[in-house]
Design a protein around this motif. Structure first.
Motif, short mmCIF file in Angstrom:
data_model
loop_
_atom_site.label_atom_id
_atom_site.label_comp_id
_atom_site.label_asym_id
_atom_site.label_seq_id
_atom_site.Cartn_x
_atom_site.Cartn_y
_atom_site.Cartn_z
N LYS A 162 -1.15 -21.02 -30.42
CA LYS A 162 -1.37 -20.32 -31.68
C LYS A 162 -0.39 -20.81 -32.75
O LYS A 162 -0.77 -20.97 -33.92
CB LYS A 162 -1.24 -18.82 -31.48
CG LYS A 162 -2.37 -18.21 -30.66
CD LYS A 162 -2.16 -16.71 -30.49
CE LYS A 162 -3.29 -16.10 -29.65
NZ LYS A 162 -3.10 -14.64 -29.45
N GLY A 199 -1.34 -22.70 -36.29
CA GLY A 199 -0.84 -22.30 -37.60
C GLY A 199 -0.24 -23.47 -38.36
O GLY A 199 -0.47 -23.64 -39.56
N ALA A 257 4.56 -22.58 -42.33
CA ALA A 257 4.08 -21.97 -41.09
C ALA A 257 5.19 -21.30 -40.30
O ALA A 257 4.91 -20.68 -39.27
CB ALA A 257 3.40 -23.04 -40.22
N TRP A 314 4.75 -17.59 -39.25
CA TRP A 314 3.75 -17.45 -38.19
C TRP A 314 4.32 -17.90 -36.85
O TRP A 314 4.10 -17.26 -35.82
CB TRP A 314 2.51 -18.24 -38.55
CG TRP A 314 1.47 -18.31 -37.46
CD1 TRP A 314 1.15 -19.39 -36.70
CD2 TRP A 314 0.63 -17.24 -37.00
NE1 TRP A 314 0.16 -19.09 -35.81
CE2 TRP A 314 -0.19 -17.77 -35.97
CE3 TRP A 314 0.47 -15.91 -37.36
CZ2 TRP A 314 -1.13 -17.00 -35.31
CZ3 TRP A 314 -0.47 -15.14 -36.70
CH2 TRP A 314 -1.25 -15.68 -35.68
N TYR A 338 6.71 -15.35 -35.64
CA TYR A 338 5.98 -14.16 -35.17
C TYR A 338 5.47 -14.37 -33.75
O TYR A 338 5.52 -13.44 -32.92
CB TYR A 338 4.81 -13.87 -36.10
CG TYR A 338 3.87 -12.83 -35.53
CD1 TYR A 338 4.21 -11.48 -35.51
CD2 TYR A 338 2.64 -13.22 -34.97
CE1 TYR A 338 3.35 -10.53 -34.96
CE2 TYR A 338 1.79 -12.27 -34.42
CZ TYR A 338 2.15 -10.94 -34.41
OH TYR A 338 1.31 -10.01 -33.86
N GLN A 339 4.98 -15.56 -33.44
CA GLN A 339 4.51 -15.84 -32.08
C GLN A 339 5.67 -15.77 -31.08
O GLN A 339 5.50 -15.25 -29.97
CB GLN A 339 3.85 -17.23 -32.03
CG GLN A 339 2.60 -17.36 -32.87
CD GLN A 339 1.54 -16.36 -32.51
OE1 GLN A 339 1.33 -16.03 -31.34
NE2 GLN A 339 0.84 -15.84 -33.52
#
Length: 254
Positions: free
Chosen positions: A26, A30, A89, A92, A95-96
């Motif tokens: 993921k 991103g 990115a 993101w 966040y992952q």
């Protein structure tokens, strides 16, 4: 450990690996999406032109940079685009990483990790922005004013990219000073009183570091050392509050 427990532990380990793989995929998606968007608009050429603007503004009217490599006009804008895509990115991606480790943390640990991840990312981006918008123009103007009239200043695009990336990295890391101070205090490695006592040494160290990682001009050195000292003071102000907010419930009751 019984066979059933061993099997359960193995399944749990495999499930964590699967979760890690999914989060990495993921994050990669991103990054890829950011790259595609930047490739389409505004495009690598426009991105590099924007990045080169501080240098071009300090050169004589009509002057341009040069490319000494055969494929440099293609590779350099592509490198810049990839780096900008990574920065866009980054929230993101972080966040992952957060989504992967958060289930295994206690509530007070979440209150510790989440602000550090968010603040460190924002401070790094703030350092890069500070370097680009406030430092580059003054540094390039200061340097080019020393160029003799017999010299035609035409910077190479690859050397320029290396220079700005090293400067942006230096300022981005420098702006992490408050996070370092907070972590040292929160982990109990150094007390606030001790950090205040060594303030004169920190100031001297800031100017030494600035002299090492920046060009040998007074503008860039002060532009790095002064924010480093101010951010150190900011860390001293924030650290006690952060310790109180993120300590475990049983520690707060004591």
């Amino acid at each position: 450990m019984t066979e059933q427990q061993e099997q359960g532990a193995e399944e749990s380990f495999i499930s964590h690996l699967v979760e890690l793989r999914d989060r990495l995929v993921k994050a990669a998606y991103g990054l890829l999406a950011a790259c595609v968007v930047l490739m389409v608009w505004p495009g690598p050429s426009a991105i590099y032109d924007f990045l080169a603007q501080p240098m071009l503004a300090s050169l004589p009217a009509g002057s341009k940079m040069i490319a000494t490599g055969v494929i440099a006009p293609f590779l350099v804008p592509m490198k810049v685009t990839l780096l900008i895509a990574f920065m866009l990115a980054l929230p993101w991606i972080l966040y992952q990483a957060w989504a992967f480790i958060a289930p295994g943390l206690y509530t007070h640990e979440k209150r510790l990790v989440a602000p550090l991840v968010i603040s460190s990312s924002l401070l790094f981006l703030a350092g890069v922005a500070f370097c680009y918008f406030l430092v580059f123009g003054r540094v390039f103007k200061f340097i080019n004013e020393f160029a003799p009239a017999s010299i035609n200043v035409a910077p190479d695009i690859e050397n320029y990219l290396d220079f700005i990336m090293s400067m942006c990295l230096a300022f981005g890391v420098t702006f992490e000073v408050p996070v370092v101070v907070v972590v040292l205090v929160r982990m109990g490695l150094v007390s606030i009183e001790k950090l205040k006592a060594i303030r004169p040494y920190v100031i001297v160290g800031a100017f030494v570091i600035a002299a090492i990682v920046t060009p040998p001009d007074i503008v860039s050195q002060f532009s790095l050392a002064v924010p480093m000292c101010l951010l150190y003071e900011l860390g001293l102000l924030i650290a006690p509050l952060f310790v109180r907010v993120t300590q475990a419930p049983d520690a707060a009751e004591q």
